[in-house]
Design a protein around this motif. Structure first.
Motif, mmCIF file in Angstrom:
data_model
loop_
_atom_site.group_PDB
_atom_site.id
_atom_site.type_symbol
_atom_site.label_atom_id
_atom_site.label_comp_id
_atom_site.label_asym_id
_atom_site.label_seq_id
_atom_site.Cartn_x
_atom_site.Cartn_y
_atom_site.Cartn_z
ATOM 1 N N TYR A 122 14.505 -0.641 2.055
ATOM 2 C CA TYR A 122 13.533 -1.460 2.829
ATOM 3 C C TYR A 122 13.670 -2.879 3.133
ATOM 4 O O TYR A 122 14.041 -3.582 2.142
ATOM 5 C CB TYR A 122 11.969 -0.968 2.054
ATOM 6 C CG TYR A 122 11.832 0.166 1.656
ATOM 7 C CD1 TYR A 122 10.747 1.074 2.444
ATOM 8 C CD2 TYR A 122 12.067 0.731 0.491
ATOM 9 C CE1 TYR A 122 10.564 2.486 2.114
ATOM 10 C CE2 TYR A 122 11.714 2.067 0.263
ATOM 11 C CZ TYR A 122 10.995 3.035 0.960
ATOM 12 O OH TYR A 122 10.542 4.178 0.621
ATOM 13 N N SER A 123 12.660 -3.287 3.967
ATOM 14 C CA SER A 123 12.497 -4.605 4.210
ATOM 15 C C SER A 123 11.310 -5.030 2.817
ATOM 16 O O SER A 123 10.747 -4.400 2.267
ATOM 17 C CB SER A 123 11.879 -5.136 5.314
ATOM 18 O OG SER A 123 10.538 -4.346 5.629
ATOM 19 N N ARG A 124 11.224 -6.208 2.774
ATOM 20 C CA ARG A 124 10.181 -6.788 1.554
ATOM 21 C C ARG A 124 8.776 -6.095 2.162
ATOM 22 O O ARG A 124 8.064 -5.795 0.997
ATOM 23 C CB ARG A 124 10.465 -8.136 1.298
ATOM 24 C CG ARG A 124 9.214 -8.592 0.228
ATOM 25 C CD ARG A 124 9.503 -9.974 -0.333
ATOM 26 N NE ARG A 124 10.579 -9.817 -1.071
ATOM 27 C CZ ARG A 124 11.118 -10.736 -2.102
ATOM 28 N NH1 ARG A 124 10.535 -12.209 -1.851
ATOM 29 N NH2 ARG A 124 12.165 -10.960 -2.746
ATOM 30 N N SER A 125 8.532 -5.942 3.433
ATOM 31 C CA SER A 125 6.995 -5.485 3.686
ATOM 32 C C SER A 125 6.993 -3.923 3.566
ATOM 33 O O SER A 125 5.899 -3.433 3.657
ATOM 34 C CB SER A 125 6.972 -6.118 5.203
ATOM 35 O OG SER A 125 8.034 -5.543 6.063
ATOM 36 N N GLY A 126 8.119 -3.418 3.346
ATOM 37 C CA GLY A 126 8.133 -1.876 3.313
ATOM 38 C C GLY A 126 8.682 -1.094 4.492
ATOM 39 O O GLY A 126 8.284 0.142 4.483
ATOM 40 N N GLU A 127 9.288 -1.782 5.439
ATOM 41 C CA GLU A 127 9.828 -1.029 6.582
ATOM 42 C C GLU A 127 11.120 -0.496 6.059
ATOM 43 O O GLU A 127 12.212 -1.306 5.631
ATOM 44 C CB GLU A 127 10.178 -2.094 7.726
ATOM 45 C CG GLU A 127 10.810 -1.495 8.872
ATOM 46 C CD GLU A 127 11.255 -2.432 9.922
ATOM 47 O OE1 GLU A 127 11.846 -2.286 11.024
ATOM 48 O OE2 GLU A 127 11.034 -3.795 9.632
ATOM 49 N N SER B 127 0.922 -1.301 0.080
ATOM 50 C CA SER B 127 0.105 -0.112 0.170
ATOM 51 C C SER B 127 1.060 1.314 -0.038
ATOM 52 O O SER B 127 2.112 1.049 0.124
ATOM 53 C CB SER B 127 -0.854 0.044 1.194
ATOM 54 O OG SER B 127 -1.663 -1.291 1.025
ATOM 55 N N PRO B 128 0.529 2.363 -0.329
ATOM 56 C CA PRO B 128 1.237 3.599 -0.294
ATOM 57 C C PRO B 128 2.141 3.643 0.971
ATOM 58 O O PRO B 128 1.743 3.950 2.107
ATOM 59 C CB PRO B 128 0.274 4.756 -0.237
ATOM 60 C CG PRO B 128 -1.047 4.236 -1.080
ATOM 61 C CD PRO B 128 -1.055 2.678 -0.767
ATOM 62 N N THR B 129 3.458 3.973 0.773
ATOM 63 C CA THR B 129 4.452 3.620 1.618
ATOM 64 C C THR B 129 5.353 4.945 1.523
ATOM 65 O O THR B 129 6.038 5.257 0.556
ATOM 66 C CB THR B 129 5.381 2.429 1.295
ATOM 67 O OG1 THR B 129 4.277 1.323 1.408
ATOM 68 C CG2 THR B 129 6.517 2.095 2.486
ATOM 69 N N PRO B 130 5.618 5.425 2.671
ATOM 70 C CA PRO B 130 6.646 6.910 2.660
ATOM 71 C C PRO B 130 8.121 6.188 2.233
ATOM 72 O O PRO B 130 8.537 5.405 2.469
ATOM 73 C CB PRO B 130 6.610 7.383 4.050
ATOM 74 C CG PRO B 130 5.315 6.697 4.639
ATOM 75 C CD PRO B 130 5.228 5.308 4.173
ATOM 76 N N LEU B 131 8.730 7.474 1.529
ATOM 77 C CA LEU B 131 10.156 7.202 1.343
ATOM 78 C C LEU B 131 10.985 8.137 2.260
ATOM 79 O O LEU B 131 10.382 8.820 3.130
ATOM 80 C CB LEU B 131 10.517 7.723 0.013
ATOM 81 C CG LEU B 131 10.050 6.614 -1.387
ATOM 82 C CD1 LEU B 131 8.595 7.127 -1.600
ATOM 83 C CD2 LEU B 131 10.938 7.068 -2.578
ATOM 84 N N HIS B 132 12.085 7.999 2.314
ATOM 85 C CA HIS B 132 12.906 8.809 3.399
ATOM 86 C C HIS B 132 12.870 10.334 3.259
ATOM 87 O O HIS B 132 12.479 10.956 4.201
ATOM 88 C CB HIS B 132 14.374 8.695 3.304
ATOM 89 C CG HIS B 132 15.216 9.064 4.222
ATOM 90 N ND1 HIS B 132 15.267 8.850 5.590
ATOM 91 C CD2 HIS B 132 16.070 10.428 4.417
ATOM 92 C CE1 HIS B 132 15.942 9.655 6.187
ATOM 93 N NE2 HIS B 132 16.410 10.631 5.687
ATOM 94 N N ALA C 145 3.360 3.005 -4.076
ATOM 95 C CA ALA C 145 2.614 1.921 -3.789
ATOM 96 C C ALA C 145 3.071 0.872 -5.064
ATOM 97 O O ALA C 145 3.578 1.231 -6.215
ATOM 98 C CB ALA C 145 1.192 2.188 -4.224
ATOM 99 N N LEU C 146 3.295 -0.468 -4.572
ATOM 100 C CA LEU C 146 3.947 -1.419 -5.617
ATOM 101 C C LEU C 146 2.851 -2.652 -5.985
ATOM 102 O O LEU C 146 1.962 -3.032 -5.012
ATOM 103 C CB LEU C 146 5.007 -2.091 -4.913
ATOM 104 C CG LEU C 146 6.263 -1.160 -4.781
ATOM 105 C CD1 LEU C 146 7.339 -2.016 -4.102
ATOM 106 C CD2 LEU C 146 6.893 -0.587 -6.186
ATOM 107 N N TYR C 147 2.688 -2.995 -7.091
ATOM 108 C CA TYR C 147 1.996 -4.079 -7.647
ATOM 109 C C TYR C 147 2.922 -5.092 -8.474
ATOM 110 O O TYR C 147 3.917 -4.563 -9.149
ATOM 111 C CB TYR C 147 0.925 -3.535 -8.528
ATOM 112 C CG TYR C 147 0.247 -2.759 -7.650
ATOM 113 C CD1 TYR C 147 -1.013 -3.029 -6.947
ATOM 114 C CD2 TYR C 147 0.538 -1.081 -7.713
ATOM 115 C CE1 TYR C 147 -1.764 -1.964 -6.026
ATOM 116 C CE2 TYR C 147 -0.175 -0.253 -7.091
ATOM 117 C CZ TYR C 147 -1.249 -0.546 -6.394
ATOM 118 O OH TYR C 147 -2.018 0.207 -5.418
#
Length: 353
Positions: free
Chosen positions: A119-124, A62-67, A342-344
């Motif tokens: 990031y981790s694969r989950s977006g962390e 889902s939409p995930t922040p960058l640094h 956001a990634l698909y």
């Protein structure tokens, strides 16, 4: 559909079709199409593009922040460590080490100052690095090697446009700032000397690098090289060909190489309802495949996934290798004070019966 005749170099390309020797866990909602509200929907009809099926989609993030707060430009995968790297331009108003005063947004863009987030694969978020004077970040390659991670990026940003003119392979170092003119940076010129807007992407399954560039006549072209040849200074490509005329005039948002296909990503953010790209019309984001053997288009499909995302500008395309190849696309999505990624992912086409 009109196509542009291929103009290849004399050298030939041998594609081995190898697979990555790693085993990872698949995330996302494999095999499910996504409706306009982001919920799972019934499987759409098959939409083959190259080796992948745009009808078989997973939501990865889902939409995930960058640094930084600016929008993403591209992303790529480290499938050994299950990490993701994303490039963005550095926001204005920051003062990086070595700068006396904060630099405004336009100066940053013209200078080609970028931030890469890990990031981790989950977006962390796991870390970040600044690349100053490198380019715009239309595509990115990630090469894990001997416990290190090497980034293949454009470099030597043009002082007026901010786009790269060379290719560099640099080590990712969390929290560091690296200048394009640092003595440790080797600049490679796999594209012709007068080329501009040079962007690399990797196919680690075959050890090749894809280079997108504009030649001296501003014709958009692709060349394919062995990674080891680029690092050794050998400029002779395995393939070199123009982007088919059917794709000219579209806003270029990234490229990827996997097997016998180049994946070409184009499109714009939604316009107002009275504009050229309204939400109601489904947008104008396309994934196209170009067959390396012929230079012709081998599938082209409108990407309609999650049409109700806020803003929804296509930004970046890459192939995740393991455990099974997944063609992934990114969208820049607006929130109150920043852009997000956001990634698909799209699965391989089912085997022919």
């Amino acid at each position: 559909m009109a196509t542009h005749g291929p103009r290849f170099s004399r050298r030939t390309l041998l594609v081995t079709g190898g697979t990555a020797a790693v085993s990872l866990t698949v995330g996302g909602l494999a095999g499910m199409a996504l409706g306009g509200d982001g919920r799972d929907a019934d499987m759409r009809p098959s939409q083959p593009v190259g080796a992948f099926d745009i009808g078989r989609v997973s939501r990865l993030w889902s939409p995930t922040p960058l640094h930084e707060t600016t929008g993403p430009q591209s992303f790529a995968f480290d499938d050994v460590r299950q990490h993701v790297y994303a490039l963005q331009l550095v926001q204005g108003g920051l003062r990086l080490p070595g700068e006396d005063e904060p630099v405004d947004t336009e100066t940053r863009k013209r200078a080609g100052d970028m931030c890469v987030t890990r990031y981790s694969r989950s977006g962390e978020q796991l870390g970040h690095m600044y690349l100053r004077g490198f380019g715009h970040g239309i595509s990115l390659g990630v090469e894990p090697e001997d416990g290190e991670v090497w980034l293949w990026v454009e470099s030597r940003a043009h002082p007026k446009t901010g786009y790269g003119r060379s290719v560099a392979r640099v080590r990712f170092r969390d929290g560091s700032v690296l200048d394009s003119d640092d003595r440790s940076v080797a600049h490679h010129r796999p594209a012709p000397p007068d080329s501009t807007r040079v962007h690399p992407a990797l196919d680690l399954t075959t050890g090749r690098v894809l280079v997108s560039y504009l030649d001296g006549d501003d014709e958009h072209r692709y060349s394919v090289h062995r990674m080891r040849d680029v690092l050794a200074g050998d400029r002779a490509p395995l393939r070199d060909f123009p982007v088919p005329t059917a794709l000219e005039g579209e806003t270029f948002q990234g490229c990827a190489l996997h097997g016998n296909y180049v994946y070409h990503f184009t499109g714009n953010a939604y316009s107002k309802s009275s504009g050229k790209n309204p939400r109601a019309a489904g947008g104008n984001t396309f994934v196209s495949a170009i067959d390396l053997k012929t230079g012709y288009i081998a599938g082209r499909t409108l990407v309609t996934v999650d049409p109700d995302l806020s803003f929804r500008e296509p930004e970046g395309i890459a192939v995740r290798i393991a455990p099974d190849p997944l063609l992934c696309v990114g969208f820049s999505v607006k929130s109150t004070d920043r852009r997000n990624l956001a990634l698909y992912g799209f699965e391989l086409r089912p085997p022919a019966r």
